[in-house]
Design a protein around this motif. Structure first.
Motif, PDB file in Angstrom:
ATOM      1  N   TRP A  23      46.260  20.395  62.504  1.00  9.63           N
ATOM      2  CA  TRP A  23      45.301  19.747  61.631  1.00  9.63           C
ATOM      3  C   TRP A  23      44.092  19.235  62.416  1.00  9.63           C
ATOM      4  N   ALA A  24      44.251  18.605  63.602  1.00 12.81           N
ATOM      5  CA  ALA A  24      43.444  17.866  64.365  1.00 12.81           C
ATOM      6  C   ALA A  24      42.439  18.915  64.952  1.00 12.81           C
ATOM      7  N   LYS A  25      42.816  20.087  65.377  1.00 14.37           N
ATOM      8  CA  LYS A  25      41.962  21.243  65.599  1.00 14.37           C
ATOM      9  C   LYS A  25      40.751  21.568  64.595  1.00 14.37           C
ATOM     10  N   LEU A  26      41.354  21.565  63.488  1.00 13.15           N
ATOM     11  CA  LEU A  26      40.783  22.128  62.296  1.00 13.15           C
ATOM     12  C   LEU A  26      39.844  21.051  61.630  1.00 13.15           C
ATOM     13  N   ASN A  27      40.151  19.943  62.050  1.00 12.99           N
ATOM     14  CA  ASN A  27      39.326  18.460  61.545  1.00 12.99           C
ATOM     15  C   ASN A  27      38.702  17.823  62.549  1.00 12.99           C
ATOM     16  N   PRO A  28      37.893  18.337  63.461  1.00 11.58           N
ATOM     17  CA  PRO A  28      37.423  17.425  64.673  1.00 11.58           C
ATOM     18  C   PRO A  28      36.761  16.072  64.146  1.00 11.58           C
ATOM     19  N   ASP A  29      36.016  16.209  63.083  1.00 10.62           N
ATOM     20  CA  ASP A  29      35.188  15.425  62.740  1.00 10.62           C
ATOM     21  C   ASP A  29      36.060  13.979  62.148  1.00 10.62           C
ATOM     22  N   LYS A  30      37.338  14.039  61.874  1.00 10.23           N
ATOM     23  CA  LYS A  30      38.250  13.213  61.443  1.00 10.23           C
ATOM     24  C   LYS A  30      38.918  12.311  62.778  1.00 10.23           C
ATOM     25  N   GLN A  31      38.556  12.652  64.097  1.00  8.38           N
ATOM     26  CA  GLN A  31      39.405  12.330  65.082  1.00  8.38           C
ATOM     27  C   GLN A  31      38.480  11.140  65.821  1.00  8.38           C
ATOM     28  N   PRO A  32      39.116  10.302  66.128  1.00  4.97           N
ATOM     29  CA  PRO A  32      38.163   9.154  67.030  1.00  4.97           C
ATOM     30  C   PRO A  32      37.453   9.843  68.238  1.00  4.97           C
ATOM     31  N   ARG A  33      36.755   9.154  68.710  1.00  3.95           N
ATOM     32  CA  ARG A  33      35.831   9.721  69.768  1.00  3.95           C
ATOM     33  C   ARG A  33      36.833   9.661  71.058  1.00  3.95           C
ATOM     34  N   PRO A  34      36.650  11.008  71.903  1.00  2.00           N
ATOM     35  CA  PRO A  34      37.642  10.890  72.945  1.00  2.00           C
ATOM     36  C   PRO A  34      37.229   9.812  74.057  1.00  2.00           C
ATOM     37  N   GLU A  35      38.506   9.338  74.657  1.00  4.49           N
ATOM     38  CA  GLU A  35      38.272   8.272  75.623  1.00  4.49           C
ATOM     39  C   GLU A  35      37.856   9.003  77.109  1.00  4.49           C
ATOM     40  N   PRO A  36      37.501   8.089  77.970  1.00  2.00           N
ATOM     41  CA  PRO A  36      37.011   8.862  79.074  1.00  2.00           C
ATOM     42  C   PRO A  36      38.481   9.516  79.975  1.00  2.00           C
ATOM     43  N   PRO A  37      38.271  10.238  80.654  1.00  2.00           N
ATOM     44  CA  PRO A  37      39.660  10.636  81.456  1.00  2.00           C
ATOM     45  C   PRO A  37      40.248   9.657  82.482  1.00  2.00           C
ATOM     46  N   MET A  38      41.407   9.789  82.703  1.00  2.00           N
ATOM     47  CA  MET A  38      42.288   8.911  83.746  1.00  2.00           C
ATOM     48  C   MET A  38      42.906   9.589  84.633  1.00  2.00           C
ATOM     49  N   SER A  39      43.062   8.991  85.805  1.00  2.00           N
ATOM     50  CA  SER A  39      43.879   9.741  87.011  1.00  2.00           C
ATOM     51  C   SER A  39      45.374   9.564  86.646  1.00  2.00           C
ATOM     52  N   PHE A  40      46.175  10.158  87.322  1.00  2.00           N
ATOM     53  CA  PHE A  40      47.528  10.190  87.163  1.00  2.00           C
ATOM     54  C   PHE A  40      48.286   8.932  87.387  1.00  2.00           C
ATOM     55  N   GLY A  41      47.623   8.056  88.512  1.00  2.00           N
ATOM     56  CA  GLY A  41      47.862   6.915  88.873  1.00  2.00           C
ATOM     57  C   GLY A  41      47.400   5.649  88.085  1.00  2.00           C
ATOM     58  N   GLN A  42      46.230   6.066  87.136  1.00  2.00           N
ATOM     59  CA  GLN A  42      45.935   5.102  86.172  1.00  2.00           C
ATOM     60  C   GLN A  42      46.792   5.201  85.022  1.00  2.00           C
ATOM     61  N   LYS A  43      47.165   6.334  84.723  1.00  2.00           N
ATOM     62  CA  LYS A  43      47.957   6.636  83.476  1.00  2.00           C
ATOM     63  C   LYS A  43      49.529   6.005  83.786  1.00  2.00           C
ATOM     64  N   LEU A  44      49.836   5.974  85.042  1.00  2.00           N
ATOM     65  CA  LEU A  44      51.326   5.223  85.354  1.00  2.00           C
ATOM     66  C   LEU A  44      51.081   3.748  85.256  1.00  2.00           C
ATOM     67  N   GLY A  78      40.417   4.149  64.819  1.00  2.00           N
ATOM     68  CA  GLY A  78      39.737   5.261  64.104  1.00  2.00           C
ATOM     69  C   GLY A  78      40.289   6.449  63.701  1.00  2.00           C
ATOM     70  N   TYR A  79      41.710   6.430  63.701  1.00  2.00           N
ATOM     71  CA  TYR A  79      42.416   7.729  63.139  1.00  2.00           C
ATOM     72  C   TYR A  79      42.399   7.634  61.774  1.00  2.00           C
ATOM     73  N   ASP A  80      42.516   8.968  61.081  1.00  2.00           N
ATOM     74  CA  ASP A  80      42.362   9.244  59.846  1.00  2.00           C
ATOM     75  C   ASP A  80      43.553   8.676  59.007  1.00  2.00           C
ATOM     76  N   GLU A  81      43.246   7.705  58.013  1.00  2.00           N
ATOM     77  CA  GLU A  81      44.427   6.997  57.455  1.00  2.00           C
ATOM     78  C   GLU A  81      45.277   7.720  56.525  1.00  2.00           C
ATOM     79  N   ARG A  82      44.864   8.814  56.049  1.00  2.00           N
ATOM     80  CA  ARG A  82      45.524   9.744  55.146  1.00  2.00           C
ATOM     81  C   ARG A  82      46.651  10.403  55.896  1.00  2.00           C
ATOM     82  N   THR A  83      46.207  10.915  57.042  1.00  2.00           N
ATOM     83  CA  THR A  83      47.071  11.612  57.722  1.00  2.00           C
ATOM     84  C   THR A  83      48.186  10.847  58.432  1.00  2.00           C
ATOM     85  N   ALA A  84      47.878   9.598  58.832  1.00  2.00           N
ATOM     86  CA  ALA A  84      48.714   8.488  59.649  1.00  2.00           C
ATOM     87  C   ALA A  84      49.574   8.034  58.506  1.00  2.00           C
TER      88      ALA A  84
END
Length: 434
Positions: free
Chosen positions: A196-217, A134-140
């Motif tokens: 750009w992302a800060k100025l265009n929050p409507d063009k960002q995909p919905r935030p995903e739920p937070p993850m712990s450090f162990g889950q990230k690893l 769901g990322y903005d195609e133009r910026t990508a």
């Protein structure tokens, strides 16, 4: 008719042919043929030799191999695993996975030394994943088209070698001098994406739920196959075991092995990857062949030398000379590839630069940055052609998407001109004096 007027007419003809929908390679060859008719009685001989020489290069063999490597990663789940592994670490950074485009292009650029190969390989992996998330195609598209130019700035780089030989300076010094500007370009690109992302929050995909450090690893364990592939590909070249072309072949073999081990390689995906790599590589080779013929024609007409001599005749100060050369190289970039720009103008420009008191190592990085800008400058910005082919978008749309990142490259040129020792020549002087 003077040469500068003739050059302008050729540029207008090229724009008309491209605007009429003629194939890019055929448009370049047609303009070269028209130019050649005025200076040689048998332009067809040069056409044949240019097409053969441009596609018969051993160095150029790295390009289709890297494209195939990207196709394999795209056809299997390895590219998806790469993004899944990086996602947890950048998901909270404004712009998210768009930053991965910058990092991936920097990594692949350090391997291939080619902006076209970098752009094609990383785009093949990144675009489908970013679109799916769901990322903005133009910026990508803009970030990939411009980040692909890192392939000629981050060493080792073919263009850097060509310049170092032509200017008779140390290749190692030019390589080292490109490191900080390369990192600076990556930092500026990422900074723009974050703003750009800060100025265009409507063009960002919905935030995903937070993850712990162990889950990230644990999620990052998916990075191990691709990380091993990249390290092996880069390492085989950096330690002197393989050339860039051989390293590209190792990359293809490694990607095939990893895809087979992870169970994502099928006979159908193998054939699809081979077909896709063949189509894209042929497109790039055909364009290079047309550009090679146009380069020969330009050399015989004397237009590049006339442009450089015109700049010298203005008798400007050091920074005025740099400003004029910037315009000249960007104009040349609308019709020539980077290597040709350097080869055709160095003999005239180098004495001017030395007389003005500029360091030749710094000037090499300056030219490489201008070639980067030329890669995304219409009508013959090569990375624009690559992205146009891969996305199906019009060249104008791709160019407009690249415009903010284009301005970041211009800012880099300005910073490197204002702070040459800090950003360019200081690192090689310090390392090589130890």
């Amino acid at each position: 008719m003077d040469l500068l007027t003739f050059a302008l007419l050729l540029l207008v003809l090229l724009c008309l042919l491209l605007g009429a929908g003629l194939w890019i390679a055929m448009s370049l060859a047609a303009v070269g043929y028209v130019a050649m008719v005025f200076v040689h009685p048998s332009p067809g001989l040069f056409l044949a030799s240019a097409f053969w020489e441009s596609t018969g290069s051993w160095t150029l063999a790295a390009l289709p191999m890297f494209v195939w490597m990207g196709e394999i990663l795209f056809r299997t789940k390895l590219s998806e695993e790469l993004f899944n592994g990086l996602s947890p670490w950048v998901r909270r950074v404004p712009g998210g996975l768009l930053h991965v485009n910058i990092l991936a292009c920097g990594i692949f650029g350090s391997v291939s030394g080619s902006s076209a190969a970098t752009c094609a390989t990383v785009s093949k992996i990144a675009l489908p994943e970013l679109k799916k998330r769901g990322y903005d195609e133009r910026t990508a598209i803009g970030s990939l088209a411009t980040s692909g130019t890192l392939g000629i700035l981050i060493p080792p780089s073919i263009i850097m070698v060509v310049y170092a030989v032509a200017a008779e300076v140390s290749i190692i010094r030019v390589f080292i001098a490109g490191c900080i500007p390369g990192l600076l370009v990556m930092l500026l690109f990422s900074a723009y994406i974050a703003i750009w992302a800060k100025l265009n929050p409507d063009k960002q995909p919905r935030p995903e739920p937070p993850m712990s450090f162990g889950q990230k690893l644990r999620a990052s364990a998916q990075l191990i196959p691709c990380a091993l592939l990249i390290v092996a590909t880069i390492g085989s070249m950096f330690v002197g075991w393989a050339t860039a072309t051989e390293a590209a072949a190792f990359g293809v073999l490694g990607s095939l092995i990893l895809a087979a081990v992870t169970g994502t390689l099928t006979w159908q995906s193998f054939l699809d990857s081979l077909r896709g790599a063949t189509r894209l590589s042929c497109m790039i080779m055909f364009i290079l062949a047309g550009a090679a013929f146009l380069t020969k024609a330009m050399a015989l007409t004397g237009i590049p030398a006339a442009l450089a001599q015109g700049a010298a005749s203005l008798n400007l100060g050091p920074y005025g000379l740099i400003a004029i050369l910037t315009v000249v190289y960007v104009l040349l970039g609308t019709a020539l590839d980077g290597v040709s720009m350097i080869v055709l103008t160095t003999s005239i420009v180098i004495p001017l630069v030395q007389h003005a008191g500029f360091d030749l190592v710094w000037f090499g990085i300056f030219i490489v940055l201008l070639v980067e800008i030329a890669e995304i400058t219409p009508p013959v910005g090569f990375n624009l052609f690559v992205m146009q082919t891969m996305t199906g978008k019009e060249q104008t749309e791709v160019a407009m998407a690249s415009l903010p990142f284009f301005l970041m490259l211009v800012l880099t040129v300005v910073l490197c001109t204002l702070f040459p020792v800090t950003l360019v020549t200081g690192l090689p002087d310090w390392l090589l004096s130890r």
